[in-house]
Design an enzyme around this catalytic site. Sequence first.
Site, PDB file in Angstrom:
ATOM      1  N   TYR A  66       0.833  -1.218   0.000  1.00  0.00           N
ATOM      2  CA  TYR A  66       0.000   0.000   0.000  1.00  0.00           C
ATOM      3  C   TYR A  66       0.865   1.265   0.000  1.00  0.00           C
ATOM      4  CZ  TYR A  66      -4.343  -2.432  -0.058  1.00  0.00           C
ATOM      5  OH  TYR A  66      -5.393  -3.194  -0.495  1.00  0.00           O
ATOM      6  N   ARG A  69       1.996   1.834  -3.493  1.00  0.00           N
ATOM      7  CA  ARG A  69       0.929   2.389  -4.334  1.00  0.00           C
ATOM      8  C   ARG A  69       0.622   3.842  -3.966  1.00  0.00           C
ATOM      9  NH1 ARG A  69      -3.693  -1.617  -3.687  1.00  0.00           N
ATOM     10  NH2 ARG A  69      -4.791  -0.100  -4.966  1.00  0.00           N
ATOM     11  N   GLN A 100     -15.224   3.243  -7.501  1.00  0.00           N
ATOM     12  CA  GLN A 100     -14.619   2.074  -6.845  1.00  0.00           C
ATOM     13  C   GLN A 100     -13.162   2.374  -6.514  1.00  0.00           C
ATOM     14  OE1 GLN A 100     -15.893  -1.711  -9.219  1.00  0.00           O
ATOM     15  NE2 GLN A 100     -16.086   0.015 -10.609  1.00  0.00           N
ATOM     16  N   VAL A 102      -9.744   3.964  -5.015  1.00  0.00           N
ATOM     17  CA  VAL A 102      -9.305   4.399  -3.687  1.00  0.00           C
ATOM     18  C   VAL A 102      -8.267   5.521  -3.815  1.00  0.00           C
ATOM     19  CG1 VAL A 102      -9.750   2.123  -2.682  1.00  0.00           C
ATOM     20  CG2 VAL A 102      -7.453   2.635  -3.566  1.00  0.00           C
ATOM     21  N   ASP A 103      -8.007   5.974  -5.054  1.00  0.00           N
ATOM     22  CA  ASP A 103      -6.857   6.859  -5.316  1.00  0.00           C
ATOM     23  C   ASP A 103      -7.105   8.338  -5.013  1.00  0.00           C
ATOM     24  OD1 ASP A 103      -8.345   7.816  -7.526  1.00  0.00           O
ATOM     25  OD2 ASP A 103      -7.286   6.525  -8.948  1.00  0.00           O
ATOM     26  N   HIS A 118     -15.080   1.744  -2.169  1.00  0.00           N
ATOM     27  CA  HIS A 118     -14.023   0.852  -1.675  1.00  0.00           C
ATOM     28  C   HIS A 118     -13.008   1.567  -0.791  1.00  0.00           C
ATOM     29  CE1 HIS A 118     -14.882  -2.135  -5.207  1.00  0.00           C
ATOM     30  NE2 HIS A 118     -15.734  -2.260  -4.212  1.00  0.00           N
ATOM     31  N   CYS A 126      -7.067   2.020  13.155  1.00  0.00           N
ATOM     32  CA  CYS A 126      -6.610   0.910  13.995  1.00  0.00           C
ATOM     33  C   CYS A 126      -7.637  -0.212  13.942  1.00  0.00           C
ATOM     34  CB  CYS A 126      -6.443   1.399  15.434  1.00  0.00           C
ATOM     35  SG  CYS A 126      -6.300   0.063  16.631  1.00  0.00           S
ATOM     36  N   CYS A 147      -1.071   1.242  16.711  1.00  0.00           N
ATOM     37  CA  CYS A 147      -1.909   2.301  17.274  1.00  0.00           C
ATOM     38  C   CYS A 147      -1.276   2.868  18.551  1.00  0.00           C
ATOM     39  CB  CYS A 147      -3.288   1.720  17.594  1.00  0.00           C
ATOM     40  SG  CYS A 147      -4.389   2.863  18.415  1.00  0.00           S
ATOM     41  N   CYS A 150      -3.905   1.824  21.642  1.00  0.00           N
ATOM     42  CA  CYS A 150      -4.129   0.454  22.129  1.00  0.00           C
ATOM     43  C   CYS A 150      -3.095  -0.557  21.615  1.00  0.00           C
ATOM     44  CB  CYS A 150      -5.541  -0.008  21.750  1.00  0.00           C
ATOM     45  SG  CYS A 150      -5.671  -0.465  20.015  1.00  0.00           S
TER      46      CYS A 150
HETATM   47  C1  BJW Z   1      -9.876   2.139 -19.509  1.00  0.00           C
HETATM   48  C2  BJW Z   1      -8.702   2.838 -19.732  1.00  0.00           C
HETATM   49  C3  BJW Z   1      -8.868   4.117 -20.242  1.00  0.00           C
HETATM   50  C4  BJW Z   1      -8.109   0.975 -18.965  1.00  0.00           C
HETATM   51  N1  BJW Z   1     -10.093   4.592 -20.484  1.00  0.00           N
HETATM   52  N2  BJW Z   1     -11.085   2.618 -19.751  1.00  0.00           N
HETATM   53  C5  BJW Z   1     -18.602 -14.759  -6.824  1.00  0.00           C
HETATM   54  C6  BJW Z   1     -19.566 -14.045  -7.510  1.00  0.00           C
HETATM   55  C7  BJW Z   1     -19.889 -12.742  -7.140  1.00  0.00           C
HETATM   56  C8  BJW Z   1     -19.263 -12.155  -6.086  1.00  0.00           C
HETATM   57  C9  BJW Z   1     -18.293 -12.858  -5.405  1.00  0.00           C
HETATM   58  C10 BJW Z   1     -17.969 -14.150  -5.778  1.00  0.00           C
HETATM   59  N3  BJW Z   1     -16.989 -14.576  -4.939  1.00  0.00           N
HETATM   60  C11 BJW Z   1     -16.678 -13.579  -4.072  1.00  0.00           C
HETATM   61  C12 BJW Z   1     -17.486 -12.531  -4.342  1.00  0.00           C
HETATM   62  C13 BJW Z   1     -17.501 -11.246  -3.651  1.00  0.00           C
HETATM   63  C14 BJW Z   1     -16.352 -10.367  -4.052  1.00  0.00           C
HETATM   64  C15 BJW Z   1     -16.308 -10.254  -5.579  1.00  0.00           C
HETATM   65  O1  BJW Z   1     -16.967  -9.461  -6.181  1.00  0.00           O
HETATM   66  N4  BJW Z   1     -15.473 -11.071  -6.209  1.00  0.00           N
HETATM   67  C16 BJW Z   1     -15.416 -11.117  -7.686  1.00  0.00           C
HETATM   68  C17 BJW Z   1     -14.027 -10.646  -8.159  1.00  0.00           C
HETATM   69  C18 BJW Z   1     -15.715 -12.518  -8.095  1.00  0.00           C
HETATM   70  N5  BJW Z   1     -16.669  -9.090  -3.470  1.00  0.00           N
HETATM   71  C19 BJW Z   1     -16.314  -8.763  -2.234  1.00  0.00           C
HETATM   72  O2  BJW Z   1     -15.656  -9.515  -1.526  1.00  0.00           O
HETATM   73  C20 BJW Z   1     -16.811  -7.418  -1.728  1.00  0.00           C
HETATM   74  N6  BJW Z   1     -17.458  -7.577  -0.472  1.00  0.00           N
HETATM   75  C21 BJW Z   1     -18.551  -8.314  -0.312  1.00  0.00           C
HETATM   76  O3  BJW Z   1     -19.039  -8.970  -1.221  1.00  0.00           O
HETATM   77  O4  BJW Z   1     -19.041  -8.255   0.965  1.00  0.00           O
HETATM   78  C22 BJW Z   1     -20.156  -9.092   1.291  1.00  0.00           C
HETATM   79  C23 BJW Z   1     -19.628 -10.254   2.064  1.00  0.00           C
HETATM   80  C24 BJW Z   1     -19.026 -10.059   3.268  1.00  0.00           C
HETATM   81  C25 BJW Z   1     -18.572 -11.141   3.989  1.00  0.00           C
HETATM   82  C26 BJW Z   1     -18.699 -12.412   3.469  1.00  0.00           C
HETATM   83  C27 BJW Z   1     -19.298 -12.616   2.228  1.00  0.00           C
HETATM   84  C28 BJW Z   1     -19.789 -11.512   1.516  1.00  0.00           C
HETATM   85  C29 BJW Z   1     -15.649  -6.475  -1.510  1.00  0.00           C
HETATM   86  C30 BJW Z   1     -14.939  -6.139  -2.768  1.00  0.00           C
HETATM   87  C31 BJW Z   1     -13.758  -5.231  -2.456  1.00  0.00           C
HETATM   88  C32 BJW Z   1     -12.920  -4.957  -3.697  1.00  0.00           C
HETATM   89  N7  BJW Z   1     -11.732  -4.321  -3.291  1.00  0.00           N
HETATM   90  C33 BJW Z   1     -10.765  -3.948  -4.316  1.00  0.00           C
HETATM   91  C34 BJW Z   1      -9.458  -3.561  -3.618  1.00  0.00           C
HETATM   92  C35 BJW Z   1      -9.568  -2.207  -2.950  1.00  0.00           C
HETATM   93  C36 BJW Z   1      -8.344  -1.862  -2.197  1.00  0.00           C
HETATM   94  C37 BJW Z   1      -7.122  -1.708  -3.065  1.00  0.00           C
HETATM   95  O5  BJW Z   1      -7.137  -0.920  -4.023  1.00  0.00           O
HETATM   96  O6  BJW Z   1      -6.140  -2.366  -2.787  1.00  0.00           O
HETATM   97  O7  BJW Z   1     -11.275  -2.849  -5.103  1.00  0.00           O
HETATM   98  S1  BJW Z   1     -10.529  -5.216  -5.517  1.00  0.00           S
HETATM   99  C38 BJW Z   1     -10.289  -4.125  -6.890  1.00  0.00           C
HETATM  100  O8  BJW Z   1     -11.284  -4.366  -7.887  1.00  0.00           O
HETATM  101  C39 BJW Z   1     -10.527  -2.718  -6.340  1.00  0.00           C
HETATM  102  C40 BJW Z   1     -11.363  -2.107  -7.430  1.00  0.00           C
HETATM  103  O9  BJW Z   1     -12.111  -1.022  -6.931  1.00  0.00           O
HETATM  104  C41 BJW Z   1     -12.195  -3.259  -7.907  1.00  0.00           C
HETATM  105  C42 BJW Z   1     -12.780  -3.078  -9.281  1.00  0.00           C
HETATM  106  O10 BJW Z   1     -11.785  -3.003 -10.257  1.00  0.00           O
HETATM  107  P1  BJW Z   1     -11.971  -2.031 -11.515  1.00  0.00           P
HETATM  108  O11 BJW Z   1     -11.989  -0.644 -11.063  1.00  0.00           O
HETATM  109  O12 BJW Z   1     -13.087  -2.487 -12.336  1.00  0.00           O
HETATM  110  O13 BJW Z   1     -10.556  -2.231 -12.255  1.00  0.00           O
HETATM  111  P2  BJW Z   1     -10.130  -3.310 -13.349  1.00  0.00           P
HETATM  112  O14 BJW Z   1      -8.648  -3.309 -13.402  1.00  0.00           O
HETATM  113  O15 BJW Z   1     -10.795  -4.607 -13.123  1.00  0.00           O
HETATM  114  O16 BJW Z   1     -10.715  -2.718 -14.706  1.00  0.00           O
HETATM  115  C43 BJW Z   1     -10.163  -1.556 -15.303  1.00  0.00           C
HETATM  116  C44 BJW Z   1     -10.972  -1.264 -16.563  1.00  0.00           C
HETATM  117  O17 BJW Z   1     -10.516  -0.052 -17.108  1.00  0.00           O
HETATM  118  C45 BJW Z   1     -10.801  -2.332 -17.654  1.00  0.00           C
HETATM  119  O18 BJW Z   1     -12.089  -2.696 -18.133  1.00  0.00           O
HETATM  120  C46 BJW Z   1     -10.021  -1.620 -18.750  1.00  0.00           C
HETATM  121  O19 BJW Z   1     -10.375  -2.051 -20.052  1.00  0.00           O
HETATM  122  C47 BJW Z   1     -10.443  -0.181 -18.529  1.00  0.00           C
HETATM  123  N8  BJW Z   1      -9.485   0.840 -18.957  1.00  0.00           N
HETATM  124  N9  BJW Z   1      -7.645   1.985 -19.363  1.00  0.00           N
HETATM  125  C48 BJW Z   1     -11.182   3.763 -20.216  1.00  0.00           C
HETATM  126  N10 BJW Z   1      -7.786   4.852 -20.539  1.00  0.00           N
HETATM  127 ZN    ZN Z   2      -6.140   1.302  18.588  1.00  0.00          ZN
END
Ligand code: BJW
Ligand code: ZN
Length: 248
Positions: A66, A69, A100, A102-103, A118, A126, A147, A150
């Site tokens: 992190y 990044r 979505q 975090v930047d 996100h 903490c 922290c 704590c």
């Molecule tokens: C351009 C371009 C240009 C390039 N112009 N375009 C099975 C089915 C459904 C769901 C699930 C499943 N198994 C598990 C799940 C749940 C899971 C999930 O969705 N998984 C799937 C991957 C399968 N979700 C979760 O776990 C979420 N929580 C949840 O469900 O809670 C309920 C729960 C709780 C407890 C138990 C059970 C359920 C939480 C999801 C959190 C995601 N976090 C991240 C990391 C954030 C921190 C960090 O940054 O480190 O968020 S993951 C990552 O992906 C990040 C992003 O916000 C997120 C989405 O990615 P994004 O933005 O779409 O990026 P890319 O790279 O995928 O796409 C980029 C696009 O840009 C591409 O299309 C390019 O073509 C395009 N592009 N240049 C225009 N110039």
């Molecule tokens: Zn603390």
Amino acid sequence: MFINNSLINKIINAKEIVFFTGAGISAESGIPTFRGKDGIWNKLKPEELANFNAFLKNPDMVWEWYQYRRQIIEEKQPNAGHYAIVEFENLFNNVTVITQNVDNLHNRAGSKKVLELHGNIEKNFCIKCKTRYDNLLISENKTAPKCKICGGLVRPDVVWFGEMLPQDVFNNAEKMAMRSDVCFVIGTSAVVYPAANIPIIAKQYGSLLIEINITNTELSHYCDYSLIGNSGEILPNILNEIKKLKNI
Ligand code: BJW
Ligand code: ZN
């Protein structure tokens, strides 16, 4: 890119506009996306880093990732796509950015209503007592800090896999999606849930779905318009067409 007038007219008549954004909108700022050919997860496995158990097992490694990044993001600037959205906010009364990312680049560009589904990589808390540590210096924290109150581990305020999204933010995003007349879906692969439900909800409630991406996605077939190209070029183009029609 040629953008047809009927699309521009539909946008002009919108009362509420949502911009649902993903990592692709920041790609032209030089911030790597997650998936795709230059994505950071081609080299690193998300399950090894972006989940709570990984953090507990190896806090310093996850923290270092992190900090790395954060360093990249701090050095980069918002691009023409982020700024075009800010201009939309000046032309239309009700614009919401649901991101979505975090930047923090939408906020840095000057967007006024940003819902961060996100979390935000610039913030920390903490894991035990939830005290906030939002202004930690990147250069002074090479390993996961403890922290001061704590002794618990301090983590980035982002949503990892398996974690709930901030409930109030997600509820607000759902509400704005339902109310929207036009919903732009920009630079997201739309595979991560529940965030990927936002454009689906918008469409179910009658919004016009306009995708902007360099490639087709899981959502393309569902969109009313799928504009292929860089968001940093297409968004300013759309804006210019709107200004022409409005005589601005
Ligand atoms: C351009 C371009 C240009 C390039 N112009 N375009 C099975 C089915 C459904 C769901 C699930 C499943 N198994 C598990 C799940 C749940 C899971 C999930 O969705 N998984 C799937 C991957 C399968 N979700 C979760 O776990 C979420 N929580 C949840 O469900 O809670 C309920 C729960 C709780 C407890 C138990 C059970 C359920 C939480 C999801 C959190 C995601 N976090 C991240 C990391 C954030 C921190 C960090 O940054 O480190 O968020 S993951 C990552 O992906 C990040 C992003 O916000 C997120 C989405 O990615 P994004 O933005 O779409 O990026 P890319 O790279 O995928 O796409 C980029 C696009 O840009 C591409 O299309 C390019 O073509 C395009 N592009 N240049 C225009 N110039
Ligand atoms: Zn603390």
